[in-house]
Design an enzyme around this catalytic site. Structure first.
Site, PDB file in Angstrom:
ATOM      1  N   HIS A  48       0.860  -1.185   0.000  1.00  0.00           N
ATOM      2  CA  HIS A  48       0.000   0.000   0.000  1.00  0.00           C
ATOM      3  C   HIS A  48       0.897   1.236   0.000  1.00  0.00           C
ATOM      4  O   HIS A  48       2.029   1.203   0.502  1.00  0.00           O
ATOM      5  CB  HIS A  48      -0.891   0.013   1.235  1.00  0.00           C
ATOM      6  CG  HIS A  48      -1.996  -0.981   1.192  1.00  0.00           C
ATOM      7  ND1 HIS A  48      -3.116  -0.869   1.973  1.00  0.00           N
ATOM      8  CD2 HIS A  48      -2.161  -2.115   0.462  1.00  0.00           C
ATOM      9  CE1 HIS A  48      -3.923  -1.886   1.733  1.00  0.00           C
ATOM     10  NE2 HIS A  48      -3.360  -2.664   0.824  1.00  0.00           N
ATOM     11  N   GLU A  50       0.937   3.908   1.792  1.00  0.00           N
ATOM     12  CA  GLU A  50       1.395   4.336   3.114  1.00  0.00           C
ATOM     13  C   GLU A  50       2.563   3.488   3.609  1.00  0.00           C
ATOM     14  O   GLU A  50       3.544   4.007   4.144  1.00  0.00           O
ATOM     15  CB  GLU A  50       0.262   4.248   4.149  1.00  0.00           C
ATOM     16  CG  GLU A  50      -0.937   5.102   3.837  1.00  0.00           C
ATOM     17  CD  GLU A  50      -2.033   4.346   3.093  1.00  0.00           C
ATOM     18  OE1 GLU A  50      -1.719   3.626   2.112  1.00  0.00           O
ATOM     19  OE2 GLU A  50      -3.195   4.475   3.487  1.00  0.00           O
ATOM     20  N   CYS A  78      -6.458   2.066   5.569  1.00  0.00           N
ATOM     21  CA  CYS A  78      -7.053   0.817   6.040  1.00  0.00           C
ATOM     22  C   CYS A  78      -6.455   0.479   7.408  1.00  0.00           C
ATOM     23  O   CYS A  78      -5.575   1.184   7.914  1.00  0.00           O
ATOM     24  CB  CYS A  78      -6.763  -0.301   5.033  1.00  0.00           C
ATOM     25  SG  CYS A  78      -5.011  -0.775   4.960  1.00  0.00           S
ATOM     26  N   CYS A  81      -2.593   0.007   7.382  1.00  0.00           N
ATOM     27  CA  CYS A  81      -1.857   1.263   7.238  1.00  0.00           C
ATOM     28  C   CYS A  81      -2.019   2.157   8.460  1.00  0.00           C
ATOM     29  O   CYS A  81      -1.069   2.834   8.866  1.00  0.00           O
ATOM     30  CB  CYS A  81      -2.283   1.967   5.959  1.00  0.00           C
ATOM     31  SG  CYS A  81      -1.782   1.037   4.485  1.00  0.00           S
TER      32      CYS A  81
END
Length: 145
Positions: A48, A50, A78, A81
């Protein structure tokens, strides 16, 4: 946030979910890392935006503690993260669009309000939210067509 949006646009162009993240030094406002979702290319669910940005920032400053830095993300993080943001002790989280399905900041899980969370960043939401939401809608329309 404009640079995070640029990163999200790169993800969109690579058929990745269009999320971008940027980590900024609060003292001088310089970007130290930036990234976009890269789960498809890397065939890895952990890639992801992040996570990649946090990993790169920690490598650059040679520390796991990012308390002097802020993160800008185009989409509400999410759970994975959000936990990474807490563990790296980022001071402030700025995000664009809310994520009604997977958001773990204010939409669903509210990770930073849980007992499991030991560090809560300052949270600022809705930054360029419409731009971020349009990218997401465009992406999912593109993959459905």
């Amino acid at each position: 946030m404009r640079e995070a949006l640029k990163q999200a646009e790169i993800a969109f162009s690579k058929n990745e979910v269009p999320v971008g993240a940027v980590i900024v030094d609060r003292e001088n406002q310089k970007i130290i890392s930036k990234s976009y979702n890269n789960t498809e290319e890397k065939n890895n669910a952990l890639y992801h935006a992040e996570i990649i940005a946090i990993n790169e920032a920690c490598r650059i400053i040679s520390s796991k503690n990012l308390s002097d830095y802020d993160i800008y993300v185009t989409l509400e993080p999410c759970a994975m993260c959000a936990a990474a943001i807490a563990h790296s002790r980022l001071k402030r989280l700025f995000y664009g669009a809310s994520d009604s399905k997977h958001g773990a900041v204010e939409s669903n899980l509210r990770y930073f309000n849980s007992k499991a969370c030991f560090h809560r960043p300052e949270i600022y939401s809705g930054i360029f939210a419409e731009d971020s939401a349009l990218l997401m809608k465009g992406f999912f329309k593109k993959i459905r067509d």
